[in-house]
Design a protein around this motif. Sequence first.
Motif, PDB file in Angstrom:
ATOM      1  N   PRO A   1       0.829  -1.207   0.000  1.00  0.00           N
ATOM      2  CA  PRO A   1       0.000   0.000   0.000  1.00  0.00           C
ATOM      3  C   PRO A   1       0.863   1.257   0.000  1.00  0.00           C
ATOM      4  CG  PRO A   1       0.004  -1.008   2.159  1.00  0.00           C
ATOM      5  CD  PRO A   1       0.728  -1.946   1.260  1.00  0.00           C
ATOM      6  N   ALA A   2       0.262   2.365  -0.403  1.00  0.00           N
ATOM      7  CA  ALA A   2       1.031   3.587  -0.559  1.00  0.00           C
ATOM      8  C   ALA A   2       0.189   4.804  -0.192  1.00  0.00           C
ATOM      9  CB  ALA A   2       1.503   3.720  -2.011  1.00  0.00           C
ATOM     10  N   VAL A   3       0.904   5.890   0.075  1.00  0.00           N
ATOM     11  CA  VAL A   3       0.245   7.191   0.251  1.00  0.00           C
ATOM     12  C   VAL A   3       0.998   8.190  -0.622  1.00  0.00           C
ATOM     13  CG1 VAL A   3      -0.361   9.044   1.855  1.00  0.00           C
ATOM     14  CG2 VAL A   3      -0.421   6.661   2.632  1.00  0.00           C
ATOM     15  N   THR A   4       0.268   8.916  -1.442  1.00  0.00           N
ATOM     16  CA  THR A   4       0.892   9.984  -2.229  1.00  0.00           C
ATOM     17  C   THR A   4       0.437  11.331  -1.668  1.00  0.00           C
ATOM     18  OG1 THR A   4      -0.877  10.090  -3.875  1.00  0.00           O
ATOM     19  CG2 THR A   4       0.915   8.545  -4.293  1.00  0.00           C
ATOM     20  N   VAL A   5       1.334  12.290  -1.735  1.00  0.00           N
ATOM     21  CA  VAL A   5       1.053  13.624  -1.192  1.00  0.00           C
ATOM     22  C   VAL A   5       1.149  14.631  -2.333  1.00  0.00           C
ATOM     23  CG1 VAL A   5       1.753  15.356   0.490  1.00  0.00           C
ATOM     24  CG2 VAL A   5       2.025  12.928   1.020  1.00  0.00           C
ATOM     25  N   ASN A   6       0.085  15.373  -2.523  1.00  0.00           N
ATOM     26  CA  ASN A   6       0.059  16.347  -3.619  1.00  0.00           C
ATOM     27  C   ASN A   6      -0.385  17.713  -3.125  1.00  0.00           C
ATOM     28  OD1 ASN A   6       0.639  14.939  -6.322  1.00  0.00           O
ATOM     29  ND2 ASN A   6      -0.756  13.528  -5.275  1.00  0.00           N
ATOM     30  N   ILE A   7       0.208  18.707  -3.719  1.00  0.00           N
ATOM     31  CA  ILE A   7      -0.124  20.082  -3.364  1.00  0.00           C
ATOM     32  C   ILE A   7      -1.463  20.458  -4.010  1.00  0.00           C
ATOM     33  CG2 ILE A   7       1.079  21.111  -5.335  1.00  0.00           C
ATOM     34  CD1 ILE A   7       2.139  23.239  -3.356  1.00  0.00           C
ATOM     35  N   GLY A   8      -2.262  21.206  -3.253  1.00  0.00           N
ATOM     36  CA  GLY A   8      -3.556  21.632  -3.770  1.00  0.00           C
ATOM     37  C   GLY A   8      -3.638  23.140  -3.884  1.00  0.00           C
ATOM     38  N   ALA A   9      -4.854  23.634  -3.843  1.00  0.00           N
ATOM     39  CA  ALA A   9      -5.063  25.078  -3.956  1.00  0.00           C
ATOM     40  C   ALA A   9      -4.506  25.785  -2.734  1.00  0.00           C
ATOM     41  CB  ALA A   9      -6.557  25.355  -4.084  1.00  0.00           C
ATOM     42  N   ASP A  10      -4.127  27.024  -2.929  1.00  0.00           N
ATOM     43  CA  ASP A  10      -3.552  27.828  -1.844  1.00  0.00           C
ATOM     44  C   ASP A  10      -4.300  29.165  -1.849  1.00  0.00           C
ATOM     45  OD1 ASP A  10      -1.949  28.840   0.121  1.00  0.00           O
ATOM     46  OD2 ASP A  10      -0.069  28.627  -0.966  1.00  0.00           O
ATOM     47  N   ASP A  11      -5.163  29.347  -0.872  1.00  0.00           N
ATOM     48  CA  ASP A  11      -6.037  30.523  -0.880  1.00  0.00           C
ATOM     49  C   ASP A  11      -5.718  31.454   0.286  1.00  0.00           C
ATOM     50  OD1 ASP A  11      -7.602  29.742  -3.120  1.00  0.00           O
ATOM     51  OD2 ASP A  11      -8.605  28.264  -1.835  1.00  0.00           O
ATOM     52  N   PRO A  12      -5.533  32.740   0.002  1.00  0.00           N
ATOM     53  CA  PRO A  12      -5.305  33.695   1.090  1.00  0.00           C
ATOM     54  C   PRO A  12      -6.527  33.774   1.995  1.00  0.00           C
ATOM     55  CG  PRO A  12      -5.635  34.838  -0.991  1.00  0.00           C
ATOM     56  CD  PRO A  12      -5.546  33.383  -1.319  1.00  0.00           C
ATOM     57  N   VAL A  13      -6.265  33.951   3.275  1.00  0.00           N
ATOM     58  CA  VAL A  13      -7.359  34.006   4.242  1.00  0.00           C
ATOM     59  C   VAL A  13      -8.228  35.238   3.997  1.00  0.00           C
ATOM     60  CG1 VAL A  13      -7.907  34.245   6.696  1.00  0.00           C
ATOM     61  CG2 VAL A  13      -6.086  32.702   5.960  1.00  0.00           C
ATOM     62  N   SER A  14      -7.582  36.352   3.705  1.00  0.00           N
ATOM     63  CA  SER A  14      -8.313  37.590   3.472  1.00  0.00           C
ATOM     64  C   SER A  14      -8.738  37.689   2.012  1.00  0.00           C
ATOM     65  CB  SER A  14      -7.421  38.781   3.818  1.00  0.00           C
ATOM     66  OG  SER A  14      -7.955  39.964   3.273  1.00  0.00           O
ATOM     67  N   ASP A  15      -9.898  38.279   1.797  1.00  0.00           N
ATOM     68  CA  ASP A  15     -10.355  38.504   0.430  1.00  0.00           C
ATOM     69  C   ASP A  15      -9.396  39.416  -0.335  1.00  0.00           C
ATOM     70  OD1 ASP A  15     -12.516  36.934   0.843  1.00  0.00           O
ATOM     71  OD2 ASP A  15     -13.893  38.586   1.289  1.00  0.00           O
ATOM     72  N   LEU A  16      -8.726  40.257   0.393  1.00  0.00           N
ATOM     73  CA  LEU A  16      -7.806  41.195  -0.244  1.00  0.00           C
ATOM     74  C   LEU A  16      -6.449  40.549  -0.527  1.00  0.00           C
ATOM     75  CD1 LEU A  16      -8.594  44.337   1.913  1.00  0.00           C
ATOM     76  CD2 LEU A  16      -9.424  43.798  -0.371  1.00  0.00           C
ATOM     77  N   GLY A  17      -6.264  39.321  -0.085  1.00  0.00           N
ATOM     78  CA  GLY A  17      -5.018  38.631  -0.356  1.00  0.00           C
ATOM     79  C   GLY A  17      -3.937  38.925   0.650  1.00  0.00           C
ATOM     80  N   THR A  18      -4.242  39.729   1.630  1.00  0.00           N
ATOM     81  CA  THR A  18      -3.246  40.006   2.660  1.00  0.00           C
ATOM     82  C   THR A  18      -3.965  40.374   3.942  1.00  0.00           C
ATOM     83  OG1 THR A  18      -1.372  41.386   3.274  1.00  0.00           O
ATOM     84  CG2 THR A  18      -3.051  42.411   1.913  1.00  0.00           C
ATOM     85  N   ASP A  19      -3.369  40.034   5.060  1.00  0.00           N
ATOM     86  CA  ASP A  19      -3.961  40.354   6.352  1.00  0.00           C
ATOM     87  C   ASP A  19      -3.256  41.522   7.018  1.00  0.00           C
ATOM     88  OD1 ASP A  19      -4.655  36.926   7.263  1.00  0.00           O
ATOM     89  OD2 ASP A  19      -5.815  38.395   6.149  1.00  0.00           O
ATOM     90  N   ASN A  20      -2.162  41.926   6.450  1.00  0.00           N
ATOM     91  CA  ASN A  20      -1.281  42.889   7.108  1.00  0.00           C
ATOM     92  C   ASN A  20      -0.380  43.461   6.015  1.00  0.00           C
ATOM     93  OD1 ASN A  20       1.384  43.517   8.491  1.00  0.00           O
ATOM     94  ND2 ASN A  20       0.070  43.135  10.253  1.00  0.00           N
ATOM     95  N   LEU A  21       0.170  44.590   6.265  1.00  0.00           N
ATOM     96  CA  LEU A  21       1.082  45.149   5.256  1.00  0.00           C
ATOM     97  C   LEU A  21       2.375  44.351   5.177  1.00  0.00           C
ATOM     98  CD1 LEU A  21       0.579  48.974   5.833  1.00  0.00           C
ATOM     99  CD2 LEU A  21      -0.281  47.566   3.950  1.00  0.00           C
ATOM    100  N   ALA A  22       2.668  43.576   6.220  1.00  0.00           N
ATOM    101  CA  ALA A  22       3.946  42.861   6.268  1.00  0.00           C
ATOM    102  C   ALA A  22       3.821  41.392   5.872  1.00  0.00           C
ATOM    103  CB  ALA A  22       4.539  42.963   7.661  1.00  0.00           C
ATOM    104  N   PHE A  23       2.653  40.787   6.130  1.00  0.00           N
ATOM    105  CA  PHE A  23       2.568  39.344   5.864  1.00  0.00           C
ATOM    106  C   PHE A  23       1.229  38.956   5.251  1.00  0.00           C
ATOM    107  CE2 PHE A  23       1.352  39.850  10.392  1.00  0.00           C
ATOM    108  CZ  PHE A  23       0.080  39.307  10.364  1.00  0.00           C
ATOM    109  N   ILE A  24       1.216  37.757   4.704  1.00  0.00           N
ATOM    110  CA  ILE A  24       0.001  37.163   4.128  1.00  0.00           C
ATOM    111  C   ILE A  24      -0.266  35.862   4.875  1.00  0.00           C
ATOM    112  CG2 ILE A  24      -1.018  36.107   2.070  1.00  0.00           C
ATOM    113  CD1 ILE A  24       1.017  37.815   0.424  1.00  0.00           C
ATOM    114  N   ASP A  25      -1.489  35.694   5.288  1.00  0.00           N
ATOM    115  CA  ASP A  25      -1.893  34.391   5.815  1.00  0.00           C
ATOM    116  C   ASP A  25      -2.613  33.639   4.703  1.00  0.00           C
ATOM    117  OD1 ASP A  25      -0.830  34.813   8.252  1.00  0.00           O
ATOM    118  OD2 ASP A  25      -2.718  34.957   9.343  1.00  0.00           O
ATOM    119  N   SER A  26      -2.285  32.385   4.562  1.00  0.00           N
ATOM    120  CA  SER A  26      -2.871  31.610   3.479  1.00  0.00           C
ATOM    121  C   SER A  26      -3.193  30.203   3.959  1.00  0.00           C
ATOM    122  CB  SER A  26      -1.895  31.552   2.296  1.00  0.00           C
ATOM    123  OG  SER A  26      -2.551  31.146   1.132  1.00  0.00           O
ATOM    124  N   ILE A  27      -4.095  29.558   3.279  1.00  0.00           N
ATOM    125  CA  ILE A  27      -4.455  28.174   3.627  1.00  0.00           C
ATOM    126  C   ILE A  27      -4.162  27.283   2.434  1.00  0.00           C
ATOM    127  CG2 ILE A  27      -6.319  26.614   4.262  1.00  0.00           C
ATOM    128  CD1 ILE A  27      -7.531  28.859   5.891  1.00  0.00           C
TER     129      ILE A  27
END
Lengths: 150, 91
Positions: free
Chosen positions: A41-67
């Motif tokens: 048996p096996a497990v494969t790991v694949n990258i999926g969508a990456d969406d910013p938490v904020s609608d504006l794409g940033t939570d702060n002028l210095a950083f972005i939070d993303s999921i």
Amino acid sequence: MHRAEQIVDAVVSALLASATLPSAIYKARSLSLSESDGELPAVTVNIGADDPVSDLGTDNLAFIDSILEVRCSAYAQDTSQAAVMADLLELRVGIHKALMADQSLGLSFVMATRYGGAEAPEIATEGAYLAGRLDCTFRVHYRMSVTDPE
Amino acid sequence: MWGEDDTQDVLGVLGITATANGGDLNVVYDNQYADALGTEQRDPVVRCSSADAERLGLTKKGAILTVAGTRYRVRRHEPDGTGMSRLILEI
């Protein structure tokens, strides 16, 4: 390396460190899996969508939070549908335990890893053995600099 | 007119001997590569006389057939309506 890829690598490491999961853990595997080569048996790991938490794409002028969505797919072959289902669900348990044990995945920029559910298991009857796949999703909340995602 | 004897003559030339329920039959055996959900598989199939399949109980799901040294279960019996059958096999 983009933090998204660092997260995927950390997921692979966490799965490989699990005592209950098989050693056949693959990052972004596109080749077929062979039981005779010890790949099931096996497990494969694949990258999926990456969406910013904020609608504006940033939570702060210095950083972005993303999921980041990370998809872990469990593969198994067995001689009956019940056995394939049992194998897949056992792998699902192992994946869940491995990823939720340390929700930072050992990365300082990861705030949390969240359970994202699973697809319905797929069972194929094309070959001598029954084959099954079960896709499990985890969502990883992380932070990166506005100017540098590494 | 084509009959069971002709079918047996062809299977005798092209086929190999398999066993089921204590009896022998000639089958054309195929075990080609198959892909199932990204996993590598073999897809074992035999072609045989429908009369032989009936005689040896191979029309029932789960019947045991040994061919080329491997013991298979019959997953499905597919008669073609002309006296030949395809048996889809599983481990």
